[in-house]
Each structure stands twice: as structure tokens, then as C-alpha cells.
Design a protein around this motif. Structure first.
Motif: not given
Length: 68
Positions: A14, A33, A43-46, A49-52, A54
């Protein structure tokens, strides 16, 4: 807080575990960002809906090779 080398070789992190003071990358959230937007940072991985997150591998590569 353990150092970054004690983290697993694979998995996800996180943002709070990536950025200082608890993580190895000493930049602010807004800089992070902006760096993602212009391609300097991974780039992040989703996961939801509210969890990003790497990938640990991407963060390790960033630390070893530096930002582009």
C-alpha cells in the motif's frame, strides 16, 4: 519499522508502506501521483474500488534503478 529489504520478494504494498516516513521513497503523495502520471514511478494495481496497491517487484526496481 522494518527496512525495505525485510519485505517479501513478491506481493503488493500500500502507499503508506512505500512513501516516507514508513517507506523507502522520500516524496510526498502529490509528487508520487504526478510521477505516476508522467511515467517516473510504477503504475498502481486496483484490487477494489478503494484499494490501490503496487507490486513489490516494481518498487524494488524503482529503488535499485532510480526514477526515469
Amino acid at each position: 519499522m522494518p527496512c525495505f529489504t525485510e519485505r517479501p520478494d513478491t506481493g503488493f504494498l500500500r502507499l503508506s508502506s512505500i512513501l516516507a516516513p514508513h517507506g523507502p521513497i522520500p516524496v510526498s503523495k502529490s509528487t508520487w501521483w504526478a510521477g505516476i502520471k508522467d511515467g517516473r514511478f510504477p503504475k498502481p494495481v486496483k484490487l477494489g474500488a478503494r484499494i490501490t496497491v503496487w507490486r513489490v517487484e516494481d518498487i524494488r526496481a524503482l529503488i535499485e534503478n532510480g526514477a526515469r
